[in-house]
Scaffold this motif. Structure first.
Motif, PDB file in Angstrom:
ATOM      1  N   SER A 145       3.822  34.716 -49.008  1.00 24.18           N
ATOM      2  CA  SER A 145       3.649  35.062 -50.426  1.00 24.18           C
ATOM      3  C   SER A 145       2.527  34.220 -51.017  1.00 24.18           C
ATOM      4  CB  SER A 145       4.958  34.892 -51.195  1.00 24.18           C
ATOM      5  OG  SER A 145       5.426  33.579 -51.084  1.00 24.18           O
ATOM      6  N   ARG A 172       7.440  33.914 -57.769  1.00 21.40           N
ATOM      7  CA  ARG A 172       7.306  35.372 -57.680  1.00 21.40           C
ATOM      8  C   ARG A 172       8.606  36.064 -58.090  1.00 21.40           C
ATOM      9  NH1 ARG A 172       2.927  37.844 -57.735  1.00 21.40           N
ATOM     10  NH2 ARG A 172       1.209  36.768 -56.808  1.00 21.40           N
ATOM     11  N   GLN A 173       9.727  35.482 -57.697  1.00 23.18           N
ATOM     12  CA  GLN A 173      11.021  36.056 -58.043  1.00 23.18           C
ATOM     13  C   GLN A 173      11.338  35.862 -59.532  1.00 23.18           C
ATOM     14  OE1 GLN A 173      14.306  34.379 -55.850  1.00 23.18           O
ATOM     15  NE2 GLN A 173      15.627  36.129 -56.279  1.00 23.18           N
ATOM     16  N   GLU A 233      -2.536  39.103 -62.950  1.00 23.83           N
ATOM     17  CA  GLU A 233      -2.154  38.409 -61.710  1.00 23.83           C
ATOM     18  C   GLU A 233      -1.347  37.157 -62.050  1.00 23.83           C
ATOM     19  OE1 GLU A 233      -1.821  37.491 -57.720  1.00 23.83           O
ATOM     20  OE2 GLU A 233      -2.733  39.306 -58.549  1.00 23.83           O
ATOM     21  N   LEU A 234      -0.181  36.993 -61.416  1.00 22.47           N
ATOM     22  CA  LEU A 234       0.619  35.790 -61.601  1.00 22.47           C
ATOM     23  C   LEU A 234      -0.204  34.590 -61.152  1.00 22.47           C
ATOM     24  CD1 LEU A 234       3.377  34.636 -62.442  1.00 22.47           C
ATOM     25  CD2 LEU A 234       4.086  34.869 -60.064  1.00 22.47           C
ATOM     26  N   PRO A 293       7.408  31.616 -53.523  1.00 17.91           N
ATOM     27  CA  PRO A 293       8.365  32.730 -53.571  1.00 17.91           C
ATOM     28  C   PRO A 293       9.316  32.648 -54.772  1.00 17.91           C
ATOM     29  CG  PRO A 293       8.239  31.847 -51.343  1.00 17.91           C
ATOM     30  CD  PRO A 293       7.461  30.927 -52.229  1.00 17.91           C
ATOM     31  N   ILE A 315       0.020  33.123 -54.638  1.00 18.98           N
ATOM     32  CA  ILE A 315      -0.141  32.982 -56.079  1.00 18.98           C
ATOM     33  C   ILE A 315      -1.563  32.513 -56.328  1.00 18.98           C
ATOM     34  CG2 ILE A 315       0.621  30.584 -56.256  1.00 18.98           C
ATOM     35  CD1 ILE A 315       2.182  31.514 -58.824  1.00 18.98           C
ATOM     36  N   PRO A 326       8.536  38.448 -61.998  1.00 20.59           N
ATOM     37  CA  PRO A 326       8.085  39.610 -61.209  1.00 20.59           C
ATOM     38  C   PRO A 326       7.021  40.467 -61.898  1.00 20.59           C
ATOM     39  CG  PRO A 326      10.263  40.019 -62.114  1.00 20.59           C
ATOM     40  CD  PRO A 326       9.912  38.605 -62.447  1.00 20.59           C
TER      41      PRO A 326
END
Length: 178
Positions: free
Chosen positions: A104, A62-63, A146-147, A59, A106, A66
């Motif tokens: 979440s 992701r933050q 894609e991250l 997370p 990844i 973004p």
């Protein structure tokens, strides 16, 4: 006098043969996973290490990132851990979706050019859906945006002995009652 209906006539109920086939498949998958766990233990890597190199969380990444553009690199080297919920092993590049406890995800990319032949082959041989893995590598965006983590090192954090449940299968009448 009440009339009983056989399970096969109940909508959504599994037949005895279907249940037996599913149990046999589960036992076979567990046997394969137990063998992989033993290989991990024998290699000295361990199937359930006490600690893994986690420096951040999914997370938090992701933050922090973004919206990276496709093929972007950040130079940020991180260590994360997550459960393998999707796995695609292709020739020289393997992909895995790692999920954290909050849901979440990844993508982890394990490349022959980065980790080497021995590590890539070990990934293909040992990692299954449901396993918890720890990966270290650079935060990037894949060609599709894609991250991702371009993995430089990885290890099993916890070997799953049973496959993940099938979330899309219908419940049988018997399991609904229980």
């Amino acid at each position: 006098m009440t009339e009983t209906t056989p399970d096969s006539a109940v909508p959504g109920a599994a037949s005895d043969e279907t249940v037996a086939a599913e149990l046999a498949e589960a036992h076979e998958q567990k046997a394969v996973r137990l063998e992989k766990r033993q290989r991990l233990i024998d290699s000295g890597a361990g199937a359930y290490p006490v600690g893994v190199g986690v420096t951040t969380t999914i997370p938090a990444l992701r933050q922090k990132y973004p919206a990276l553009e496709a093929d972007a690199t950040t130079g940020d080297i991180v260590g994360i851990a997550g459960r393998v919920v999707h796995l695609r092993n292709t020739g020289k590049l393997c992909f895995a979706s790692l999920q954290s406890g909050d849901g979440s995800r990844i993508q982890a990319m394990v490349s022959l050019a980065v980790v080497g032949d021995e590590s890539l082959q070990a990934w293909k041989d040992l990692v299954d859906l449901g396993d918890h893995v720890s990966v270290t590598g650079q935060v990037i965006a894949s060609r599709r945006g894609e991250l991702s983590i371009m993995v430089t090192a990885w290890q099993i954090a916890a070997k799953a002995l049973l496959p993940l449940p099938n979330l899309h299968s219908e419940l049988s009448e018997e399991s609904r009652v229980r």
